[in-house]
Design an enzyme around this catalytic site. Sequence first.
Site, short mmCIF file in Angstrom:
data_model
loop_
_atom_site.label_atom_id
_atom_site.label_comp_id
_atom_site.label_asym_id
_atom_site.label_seq_id
_atom_site.Cartn_x
_atom_site.Cartn_y
_atom_site.Cartn_z
N GLY A 27 0.79 -1.23 0.00
CA GLY A 27 0.00 0.00 0.00
C GLY A 27 0.82 1.27 0.00
N HIS A 141 13.66 15.28 0.04
CA HIS A 141 13.09 15.67 1.34
C HIS A 141 13.97 15.31 2.53
CE1 HIS A 141 9.39 16.88 -0.53
NE2 HIS A 141 9.10 15.67 -0.96
#
Length: 482
Positions: A27, A141
């Site tokens: 997922g 990031h």
Amino acid sequence: MAQTQGTKRKVCYYYDGDVGNYYYGQGHPMKPHRIRMTHNLLLNYGLYRKMEIYRPHKANAEEMTKYHSDDYIKFLRSIRPDNMSEYSKQMQRFNVGEDCPVFDGLFEFCQLSTGGSVASAVKLNKQQTDIAVNWAGGLHHAKKSEASGFCYVNDIVLAILELLKYHQRVLYIDIDIHHGDGVEEAFYTTDRVMTVSFHKYGEYFPGTGDLRDIGAGKGKYYAVNYPLRDGIDDESYEAIFKPVMSKVMEMFQPSAVVLQCGSDSLSGDRLGCFNLTIKGHAKCVEFVKSFNLPMLMLGGGGYTIRNVARCWTYETAVALDTEIPNELPYNDYFEYFGPDFKLHISPSNMTNQNTNEYLEKIKQRLFENLRMLPHAPGVQMQAIPEDAIPEESGDEDEEDPDKRISICSSDKRIACEEEFSDSDEEGEGGRKNSSNFKKAKRVKTEDEKEKDPEEKKEVTEEEKTKEEKPEAKGVKEEVKLA
């Protein structure tokens, strides 16, 4: 700054066949498998013939701590899914666990991503290539002591630090839909790196990248942020990207460029909300390339993986100044690209919330900031520090022509245009595409009925050989750095 159109430049490309095996978990939107899909697609387009392909070294902890803190890298080396319970406090401290999960081979994944970007920077520094490509990099990031937004080690910062050994000024451009916060933060107070980010802003991860964030101290005005709203299309994006980047080039005068090509800014991305086509996204690559500076192209975000593979394959072709057909060649992941089996995508009918007035207002504010820059800063260059990667040994010209050359040397050779026939149809029956793929499915059963068992056996053997060919080719391309 001089611009050139359609100049063929030397390109080198970094890829490791293992990168597609890493799995963030069920997922999770980040799928390293997209790098393997990209590689397979560009192999089947024949782009491998026109560039040098290298397997990156695995960056070690010493290389990573040129930016990241020692204890953070030590933690990444130690943590595994089976010992997580022993590290619960550190997981909280280093922001590992949810967006940035612990998975099998986490540190090795970071080593490959970083190794490709640092090796690319070394290649550019030594003027052994004009453009270097690492689609496994671009993880913008990651912070000094913290994972963030699916990123653990900031390969971009480490590559820029390597470039700064040889280049007075390095320009960083980010066309991912998310703000390039980790890179901006690393260079926020220096005038030797300018960071330019075009991103969605307002209730959107990571929440930074305001127009008013311009850098601090010596780095004031060296951070450029273009906040955007939902639905920006090709036309609007080009109308802001080109003038802003022209002004940046004029005022900053970099001697090297790093371009983060995050493809989550494409239309239809699972996590994105922009409306760019692959051609619109690639126009940025084309424009930056036209300044004729040493350029490092990196991956980044991108969560509709069939479009990520399409985009980065096309942008590799742009770097090579090679046109490729819209009809996709048959490849290991062909069924992912249905129902149309085409390279290019169409924009959706979503509303572009970026009005011309809004875009113009932001552009003028950025121009005002850029006018505040002093003339390109001079830097007193000192003795050049050692390269992150030892120099490759051996001079091809001095090699004995009667001796078999190493796989490493043969894979570095680029085929001349005339060395192959015009046709890319390799093997009998030609390179498969969508039409003969569908046709083959239709007639398969009829053929099988007609053939006697002996014929069937022969065909199976032939097909088996054909299937093995692309895989062997893929292995051939993965070259170890000396």
